[in-house]
Design a protein around this motif. Structure first.
Motif, PDB file in Angstrom:
ATOM      1  N   GLU A   1       0.818  -1.123  -0.060  1.00 32.88           N
ATOM      2  CA  GLU A   1       0.453  -0.105  -0.316  1.00 32.88           C
ATOM      3  C   GLU A   1       0.891   1.048   0.049  1.00 32.88           C
ATOM      4  O   GLU A   1       0.176   2.198   0.047  1.00 32.88           O
ATOM      5  N   ASP A   2       2.512   0.993   0.171  1.00 28.08           N
ATOM      6  CA  ASP A   2       2.972   2.041  -0.334  1.00 28.08           C
ATOM      7  C   ASP A   2       4.000   2.001  -1.153  1.00 28.08           C
ATOM      8  O   ASP A   2       5.367   2.264  -1.093  1.00 28.08           O
ATOM      9  N   PRO A   3       4.235   1.617  -2.599  1.00 26.06           N
ATOM     10  CA  PRO A   3       4.694   1.424  -3.772  1.00 26.06           C
ATOM     11  C   PRO A   3       5.603   2.745  -3.698  1.00 26.06           C
ATOM     12  O   PRO A   3       4.741   4.027  -3.920  1.00 26.06           O
ATOM     13  N   TYR A   4       7.113   2.560  -3.712  1.00 26.59           N
ATOM     14  CA  TYR A   4       7.942   3.769  -4.041  1.00 26.59           C
ATOM     15  C   TYR A   4       9.013   3.238  -4.879  1.00 26.59           C
ATOM     16  O   TYR A   4       9.269   2.229  -4.350  1.00 26.59           O
ATOM     17  N   VAL A   5       9.415   4.704  -5.918  1.00 27.13           N
ATOM     18  CA  VAL A   5      10.561   4.259  -5.949  1.00 27.13           C
ATOM     19  C   VAL A   5      11.835   5.449  -6.042  1.00 27.13           C
ATOM     20  O   VAL A   5      11.097   6.611  -6.918  1.00 27.13           O
ATOM     21  N   LEU A   6      12.812   5.901  -5.489  1.00 29.90           N
ATOM     22  CA  LEU A   6      13.271   6.992  -6.188  1.00 29.90           C
ATOM     23  C   LEU A   6      14.056   6.848  -7.551  1.00 29.90           C
ATOM     24  O   LEU A   6      14.661   5.583  -8.307  1.00 29.90           O
ATOM     25  N   THR A   7      14.212   8.240  -8.073  1.00 32.70           N
ATOM     26  CA  THR A   7      15.045   8.725  -9.209  1.00 32.70           C
ATOM     27  C   THR A   7      16.750   8.514  -9.366  1.00 32.70           C
ATOM     28  O   THR A   7      16.846   8.761  -7.946  1.00 32.70           O
TER      29      THR A   7
ATOM     30  N   THR B   1      -1.791   3.656  -3.263  1.00 31.02           N
ATOM     31  CA  THR B   1      -2.031   2.791  -2.996  1.00 31.02           C
ATOM     32  C   THR B   1      -2.264   1.892  -2.994  1.00 31.02           C
ATOM     33  O   THR B   1      -3.371   1.272  -1.569  1.00 31.02           O
ATOM     34  N   ASN B   2      -2.277   1.210  -3.383  1.00 31.02           N
ATOM     35  CA  ASN B   2      -3.219  -0.660  -3.843  1.00 31.02           C
ATOM     36  C   ASN B   2      -1.734  -1.080  -4.816  1.00 31.02           C
ATOM     37  O   ASN B   2      -0.676  -1.034  -5.486  1.00 31.02           O
ATOM     38  N   SER B   3      -1.679  -2.823  -4.495  1.00 33.48           N
ATOM     39  CA  SER B   3      -0.596  -3.325  -4.904  1.00 33.48           C
ATOM     40  C   SER B   3      -1.615  -3.837  -5.909  1.00 33.48           C
ATOM     41  O   SER B   3      -2.642  -4.256  -6.278  1.00 33.48           O
ATOM     42  N   GLY B   4       0.015  -4.771  -6.405  1.00 30.55           N
ATOM     43  CA  GLY B   4      -1.348  -5.782  -7.817  1.00 30.55           C
ATOM     44  C   GLY B   4      -1.417  -4.218  -9.505  1.00 30.55           C
ATOM     45  O   GLY B   4      -2.273  -4.388  -9.918  1.00 30.55           O
ATOM     46  N   VAL B   5      -1.088  -3.882  -8.907  1.00 29.21           N
ATOM     47  CA  VAL B   5      -0.738  -2.770  -9.863  1.00 29.21           C
ATOM     48  C   VAL B   5       0.342  -2.276 -10.861  1.00 29.21           C
ATOM     49  O   VAL B   5       1.734  -2.708 -10.294  1.00 29.21           O
ATOM     50  N   ARG B   6       0.527  -2.689 -12.274  1.00 28.99           N
ATOM     51  CA  ARG B   6       1.240  -3.173 -12.751  1.00 28.99           C
ATOM     52  C   ARG B   6       1.708  -2.235 -14.029  1.00 28.99           C
ATOM     53  O   ARG B   6       1.180  -1.389 -14.602  1.00 28.99           O
ATOM     54  N   VAL B   7       3.108  -1.368 -14.416  1.00 31.76           N
ATOM     55  CA  VAL B   7       3.084   0.347 -14.749  1.00 31.76           C
ATOM     56  C   VAL B   7       4.678  -0.149 -15.475  1.00 31.76           C
ATOM     57  O   VAL B   7       5.352  -1.195 -15.581  1.00 31.76           O
ATOM     58  N   GLU B   8       4.341  -0.264 -17.045  1.00 37.77           N
ATOM     59  CA  GLU B   8       5.149   0.800 -17.622  1.00 37.77           C
ATOM     60  C   GLU B   8       5.659   1.965 -18.039  1.00 37.77           C
ATOM     61  O   GLU B   8       4.848   2.549 -17.945  1.00 37.77           O
ATOM     62  N   ILE B   9       6.636   2.182 -17.290  1.00 37.77           N
ATOM     63  CA  ILE B   9       6.094   4.134 -17.339  1.00 37.77           C
ATOM     64  C   ILE B   9       8.617   4.538 -18.399  1.00 37.77           C
ATOM     65  O   ILE B   9       8.941   3.462 -18.207  1.00 37.77           O
ATOM     66  N   ARG B  10       8.124   5.151 -19.463  1.00 39.62           N
ATOM     67  CA  ARG B  10       9.673   5.174 -19.884  1.00 39.62           C
ATOM     68  C   ARG B  10       9.163   7.005 -19.989  1.00 39.62           C
ATOM     69  O   ARG B  10       9.221   8.151 -19.894  1.00 39.62           O
ATOM     70  N   ASN B  11      10.799   7.386 -21.454  1.00 39.33           N
ATOM     71  CA  ASN B  11      11.511   8.511 -21.019  1.00 39.33           C
ATOM     72  C   ASN B  11      10.130   9.568 -20.513  1.00 39.33           C
ATOM     73  O   ASN B  11       9.425  10.348 -20.213  1.00 39.33           O
ATOM     74  N   ILE B  12      10.833   9.305 -19.091  1.00 35.31           N
ATOM     75  CA  ILE B  12      11.054  10.875 -17.767  1.00 35.31           C
ATOM     76  C   ILE B  12      12.193  11.567 -18.022  1.00 35.31           C
ATOM     77  O   ILE B  12      13.436  11.376 -18.062  1.00 35.31           O
TER      78      ILE B  12
END
Length: 714
Positions: free
Chosen positions: A70-76, A157-168
């Motif tokens: 419920e608290d998913p995060y990542v740093l750049t 705030t949810n688990s089970g979310v699949r995200v693809e992210i690019r070119n930030i």
């Protein structure tokens, strides 16, 4: 029934106070993928920093993320060179199997809630879409963008979310974004001007005054006195006027120096609609050449003739239930000795601007509105049952955002124009004639239906105006506003309900709804600062008998051992007021300067609160019951607190894992909706069995005598 997510409020969607109306609105549209540009520095995600998510780099500057908590995060990783001053729009491409309910950005290398912003949800997307957020203001406020600075990206705030992210990367604003940003900056400046004017208005001591505004069935009489040299007039201030920045005043009546008493027709025509001047304020205006300025504080109606006499609601005990609704467990009202309930009424779920199937009409100000009979039936049944048992009822008046209203036409009238998408409910739109008329019509319908001499549909004795207004971004949203601006609108909403309901019940009370934030804001405001300013406005503009609907949940809603709350002290300036330090708000409400007309204590209900059982294991259930016993022994000794309404009555699956009910989940496998130990503690409270049941909890709390829990306020 309104389902409330306090975990979301207190732990996830904290919005910083230092950012006022920053531009974080997203632009979501299908686009061709962003072309890689050699001079652009794309932000790189640091997989070693991942929290409650897994991350892998699928190709250069492209990542696959799966949330696991419920608290998913990542740093750049830190940026290699300072941002250009025009590079203020964070942009990326993404795909996601589910909505990301709240994208939150933290500006590092020093991370805190005070250095974060929250964007609105990121919609699910099966094909690549672009997402952009204008961050010019937070970048400036946080002095962010230097070599080595980094971001933390929180993916909801949810688990089970699949995200693809690019070119930030960061880019310059386009013309539309610049136009929107400039408009928001202009609104910020306007809001600051209003805030300063309201602050000056509260401090000002005018030479003239309005002493009384009396309303009968056909006329309104305004009395006061004018002092000083010059030309004076009496002016009417409508609910959709911003008094403190008005430069020109309408509907003026000339008055001479000295005492005056002016009687006017009660009804008028405004904006093509019949208008009830019961809703207006009145102010003395001084004219000096072409310049007009106020020369008194405004005053609302303070003596309202009722069309009937109905008996007041009388509490038989302090025990109540929050969010009551009809079900097979309604016998709890008798079994638990319930003397008061709250009932949620999101009236926009049943209100229509035009005739619709299965609706009944209501005429207000010469215009008809329509209300769903099936929706009304559920309210009627609950209120009739309460009336049959002499139970005092408070209605929680909620205004849904436009997208959730039963009728889009009503939604467009009543959603506040500055509403932002993080809001669950909206402040009513009192900026237009049509919005005021529609809102007043809804209140008039409810007051006339639920305050009848024959109690045909049950009774509403008190009106809790909206929900947790100190957490207004979430629960009563009108955008990010200075506190005084927000409160000024909230008071207008309270006054409309008070004045209309008093026509049908001379004992009617409106109540302000607040979280446990005493001096420490949950979002933008704290409850103490709002209550103090509300009292100031009331004193200056003609007092009205408002009460307080407080929510003193434990500091951590998951933790039932509220006696350990370290932010709840016994100082009058405690950060929070929870069950631990109820003495603080009890003392506040009994101070003469905070009383109605300085001599009548305002009603104080603990209208939504409960302790949690983390699981249904014996230890957790016992700690939940001990939390209630602790709270009950406190409020039993505090005569400033009139009642408590326990929330939830029954455990609710959408409370993000909380089990704060008196009964188990209705779909619990072992004991569906079974009575928990806290149910039996609630049953015993206030009876001869109280100590017999409660004494088992002393060892959990760590006391030998209940007197040990009471403390003086300093």
């Amino acid at each position: 029934m309104k389902r409330k997510n306090h975990v979301n409020i207190y732990f996830i969607t904290l919005i910083i106070t230092s950012i006022s109306l920053f531009s974080c609105k997203k632009k979501i549209e299908v686009e061709t993928p962003i072309l890689l540009k050699p001079k652009i520095e794309y932000l790189k995600l640091d997989g070693n920093s991942a929290n409650q998510l897994t991350i892998s780099e699928t190709e250069k500057d492209s990542y696959a993320i799966n949330t696991t908590g419920e608290d998913p995060y990542v740093l750049t990783k830190g940026i290699s060179k300072s941002l250009h001053q025009d590079s203020v729009v964070l942009t990326f491409e993404y795909k996601s199997n589910k909505d990301i309910d709240k994208l939150q950005l933290f500006f590092g290398p020093s991370f805190s809630e005070g250095r974060s912003v929250s964007a609105i949800s990121v919609p699910a997307a099966s094909t690549w879409k672009s997402y952009s957020i204008v961050l010019k203001k937070p970048i400036k406020d946080f002095s962010w963008g230097k070599d080595g600075d980094l971001l933390r990206l929180d993916f909801g705030t949810n688990s089970g979310v699949r995200v693809e992210i690019r070119n930030i990367y960061f880019r310059k604003m386009n013309s539309n974004e610049q136009k929107e940003f400039d408009a928001q900056e202009a609104q910020i400046q306007k809001d600051e001007t209003i805030k300063e004017a309201l602050s000056a208005y509260l401090k000002k001591r005018y030479s003239s005054r309005i002493s009384a505004v009396k309303v009968n069935q056909t006329e309104i009489t305004i009395s006061g006195e004018v002092s000083g040299e010059g030309k004076f007039s009496l002016s009417e201030i409508y609910p959709n006027d911003t008094l403190v920045i008005k430069a020109h005043f309408e509907n003026k009546v000339s008055i001479d120096n000295g005492a005056f008493r002016i009687t006017l027709p009660r009804k008028d025509i405004k904006g093509g609609l019949e208008y009830d001047r019961l809703l207006s304020r009145w102010v003395v205006v001084k004219e000096e050449g072409d310049k007009e300025s106020i020369d008194s504080h405004a005053r609302y109606a303070d003596d309202i003739e009722s069309v009937q006499t109905v008996p007041p609601g009388v509490l038989q005990s302090k025990k109540g239930l929050g969010g009551f609704f009809m079900n097979q467990y309604a016998s709890d009202l008798d079994d638990l000795g319930i003397a008061s309930i709250t009932v949620n009424i999101p009236f926009t779920a049943m209100m229509y601007a035009s005739p619709a199937a299965n609706t009944i009409p209501h005429t207000y100000g010469g215009k008809e509105y329509y209300f769903s009979t099936s929706y009304l039936a559920s309210i009627d049944n609950a209120l009739k049952l309460a009336a049959s048992k002499g139970i005092v009822v408070a209605a929680i008046i909620l205004v849904q955002k436009a997208s959730e209203c039963a009728d889009p036409a009503i939604g467009s009238l009543l959603q506040h124009p500055d509403f932002t998408p993080e809001g669950i409910y909206t402040m009513p739109n009192l900026t237009t004639d049509e919005g005021v008329h529609c809102y007043a019509a809804a209140i008039d319908f409810l007051a006339s239906r639920y305050n009848r001499v024959d109690n045909a549909y049950g009774r509403i004795h008190k009106w809790i105006m909206h929900n947790e207004v100190d957490a207004g971004l979430t629960w009563t949203n009108m955008g990010r506003k200075p506190m005084l601006n927000y409160l000024d609108t909230y008071i207008r909403s309270m006054r409309i309900c008070h004045n209309i309901s008093r026509q049908y019940d001379p004992n009617s009370e409106v109540m302000g709804s607040f979280t446990h934030s005493w001096v420490d804001p949950i979002e933008l405001y704290s409850s103490k600062e709002m209550l103090t300013a509300l009292q100031q406005f009331s004193t200056l503009e003609g007092d009205f008998q408002w009460g307080i609907a407080y929510h003193p949940y434990p500091q951590d809603l998951n933790e039932p051992k509220t006696w350990n709350d370290n932010k709840a002290t016994f100082s009058s300036n405690s950060a929070l007021v929870t069950f631990k330090n109820l003495e603080v708000i009890d003392q506040w409400v009994k101070q003469p300067e905070n009383k109605y007309e300085a001599n009548v204590k305002r009603t104080l209900w603990l209208s939504e609160n409960g302790t949690n059982s983390r699981t249904y294991e014996d230890k957790d259930l016992a700690e939940q019951a001990a939390g209630f016993a602790y709270a009950w022994k406190k409020l039993k000794n505090l005569d400033g607190i009139d009642a408590i309404q326990w929330h939830n009555w029954i455990d609710n699956r959408v409370e993000y894992g909380l089990r704060i009910g008196l009964r188990r989940f209705p779909d619990d496998e072992t004991d569906p909706a079974g009575r928990k130990p806290v149910w039996f503690a609630y049953e015993a409270a206030g009876t001869e069995k109280e100590d017999e049941v409660f004494d088992q909890f002393k060892s959990i709390i760590g006391i030998n005598d209940w007197n040990e829990i009471m403390r003086p306020v300093f």
